[in-house]
Design an enzyme around this catalytic site. Structure first.
Site, PDB file in Angstrom:
ATOM      1  N   LEU A 225       0.975  -1.244   0.041  1.00  0.00           N
ATOM      2  CA  LEU A 225      -0.095   0.018  -0.104  1.00  0.00           C
ATOM      3  C   LEU A 225       0.906   1.215  -0.089  1.00  0.00           C
ATOM      4  CD1 LEU A 225      -2.616  -1.091   2.713  1.00  0.00           C
ATOM      5  CD2 LEU A 225      -2.895  -0.941   0.254  1.00  0.00           C
ATOM      6  N   SER A 228       5.783   2.540   3.500  1.00  0.00           N
ATOM      7  CA  SER A 228       7.190   3.344   3.895  1.00  0.00           C
ATOM      8  C   SER A 228       6.823   4.680   3.271  1.00  0.00           C
ATOM      9  CB  SER A 228       8.351   2.566   3.283  1.00  0.00           C
ATOM     10  OG  SER A 228       8.087   2.703   1.783  1.00  0.00           O
ATOM     11  N   GLU A 260      13.531   8.696   0.961  1.00  0.00           N
ATOM     12  CA  GLU A 260      13.313   7.109   0.921  1.00  0.00           C
ATOM     13  C   GLU A 260      14.243   6.497  -0.169  1.00  0.00           C
ATOM     14  OE1 GLU A 260       9.402   4.446   0.372  1.00  0.00           O
ATOM     15  OE2 GLU A 260       9.312   6.374   0.386  1.00  0.00           O
ATOM     16  N   ASP A 272       4.145   6.968  -5.061  1.00  0.00           N
ATOM     17  CA  ASP A 272       3.754   6.717  -3.557  1.00  0.00           C
ATOM     18  C   ASP A 272       3.679   7.818  -2.796  1.00  0.00           C
ATOM     19  OD1 ASP A 272       3.414   4.148  -4.386  1.00  0.00           O
ATOM     20  OD2 ASP A 272       5.217   3.332  -3.107  1.00  0.00           O
TER      21      ASP A 272
END
Length: 454
Positions: A225, A228, A260, A272
């Protein structure tokens, strides 16, 4: 101990003359009598001294003989409203006491307007469901080809809390992982060899104060999903809440990508971070020169129907999205024809966008099936026998289509199911050890706020 406490307090053993000298040296014309533990015993003003002397008292007597024990005080950190009421009743200065009755602060009328209550910051960022286009958001593809991803966010969040400290110490608590990190300063954190993702985010932001940072999530690790990225986005937003020059939503997403992907080294695309930062239904376009988030305004009836027809299914298999993206990249680079698959995914993404905004949801659900079969061709690591069995069981029970969320290999399946077939599908995947999870669409992206430290 504040400067006013130091200059306006005297010990109980001192004399009335000492109190007079202290009163005359200050502008407030008052002193506070304390014991050895700084507990407040009474207050003395010029009026108290005069009354005592008129009654035959001597200036060499202990100050306790003339002090007033009927004084008004407030708890340290009292609301401004309490201070204003006390001053309006005629108080010149208000002693601020801690829970043990010790004198900690002296409030004046001028200070009442500037009392600052310590604050902490909180933030939450939703996770995303990607319907189509995943993989096309990888830089090595869209640097030469136009790309688009269709996604939405749901009401499962990463939650961050930031509590500033007076010293420079840094403590980080990843509650879901049961991991703690402690650093004496930012300088120590910056040179630490084995930093977590959260510590890496701090290294990118470089806050100029110490703090305690807490992070928790509503979803399991490796869910597919974009968890992170939600955690990264929430962490950046909680620091942003305390900034004067705040980052906008695009900047938050870009910082999340930097922390990230580039600094911590988790391989993956851009969708994301944008999805979690902006929230809601979006068509996100990626190009060499710019990335653009196009919000989708759905009619309530379409949104409600889609929410009723989607089933989120936890396979119970965690996945490593970074490694899967690395494998996908290796296979695409090794076989140029795979680029055609990503282009086909982008074309399908735009078709699904068309079906979604027009409310043609049966066609939208069937496209999920196309997206899944297309996705499996990207890499041999995306699916295995058990995942294929789960998918086949859901379709046999009545699902029109579905796909594995995220990079693949595990996590959550998303199925499109007419409500009358929902229970058979739930039973079918449940027989294979899967659990379905209820959810609601989330229209807001990352959200942050301040609150007082209680």
């Amino acid at each position: 101990m504040s400067l006013l406490v130091q200059t306006l307090s005297i010990r109980e053993q001192q004399s009335i003359l000492d109190a007079v000298e202290c009163i005359e040296a200050g502008a407030l014309q008052i002193v506070f009598v304390v014991d050895e533990q700084m507990r407040l015993l009474g207050v003395v003003t010029n009026g108290d001294v005069r009354r005592h002397l008129l009654q035959g008292g001597k200036t060499d007597e202990p100050v306790t003989t003339c002090m007033n024990e009927e004084f008004r005080s407030v708890r340290i950190g009292a609301p401004r409203e309490d201070l204003l009421k006390a001053f309006d009743l005629g108080c010149i200065a208000l002693p601020g006491l801690d829970e043990q009755g010790r004198l900690v602060e002296v409030y004046t009328r001028q200070m009442a307007a500037s009392v600052e209550v310590p604050v902490l910051a909180r933030a939450r960022a939703p996770v995303r469901m990607s319907f189509c286009g995943g993989g096309a958001d990888l830089t090595y593809f869209f640097i030469d080809h136009s790309a688009a991803v269709l996604s939405c966010t749901v009401g499962l969040y990463a939650h961050a809390t930031l509590i500033p400290r007076d010293d420079g110490r840094i403590s980080i608590y990843a509650e879901d992982l049961g991991r703690e990190e402690h650093y004496s300063s930012l300088a120590e954190l910056l040179v630490a060899p084995e930093k977590s993702l959260l510590a890496t985010i701090v290294a990118v932001i470089k806050p100029k104060y110490g703090f305690d940072l807490y992070l928790r999530s509503d979803f399991p690790v490796g869910s597919g999903l974009g968890g992170s990225s939600a955690a990264t986005t929430a962490t950046i937003a909680v620091f942003n809440e305390l900034r004067q020059d705040r980052w906008n939503t695009y900047e938050i997403a870009e910082l999340a990508f930097q922390a990230e992907r580039l600094c911590f080294g988790i391989a993956g695309g851009w969708q994301d971070q944008y999805a979690s930062a902006f929230g809601g239904f979006n068509l996100i376009e990626f190009e060499n020169q710019r990335n653009l988030v196009h919000p989708i305004r759905l009619e309530d009836s379409i949104r409600n129907e889609l929410e009723s027809c989607l089933v989120l299914c936890d396979t119970g298999i965690s996945h490593d999205s970074g490694r899967l993206h690395e494998l996908q990249r290796e296979e695409i680079e090794a076989e140029l024809s795979q680029t055609e698959l990503l282009s086909a995914s982008v074309t399908l993404c735009r078709r699904m966008h068309h079906f979604l905004i027009r409310g043609e949801l049966k066609a939208f659900g069937s496209c999920l099936d196309e997206a899944w079969h297309l996705k499996k061709r990207f890499s041999s690591a995306i699916s295995d026998g058990r995942l294929d069995d789960i998918y086949a069981a859901a379709l046999a029970a009545g699902a029109c289509g579905g796909k594995l969320l995220g990079a693949g290999g595990g996590g959550f399946f998303l199925f499109y199911v007419q409500p009358q077939h929902r229970q058979p599908v739930v039973n079918a995947v449940g027989a294979l050890g899967c659990q379905t999870q209820n959810f609601r669409f989330e229209s807001s992206g990352v959200t942050s706020w301040r609150t007082k430290i209680q």
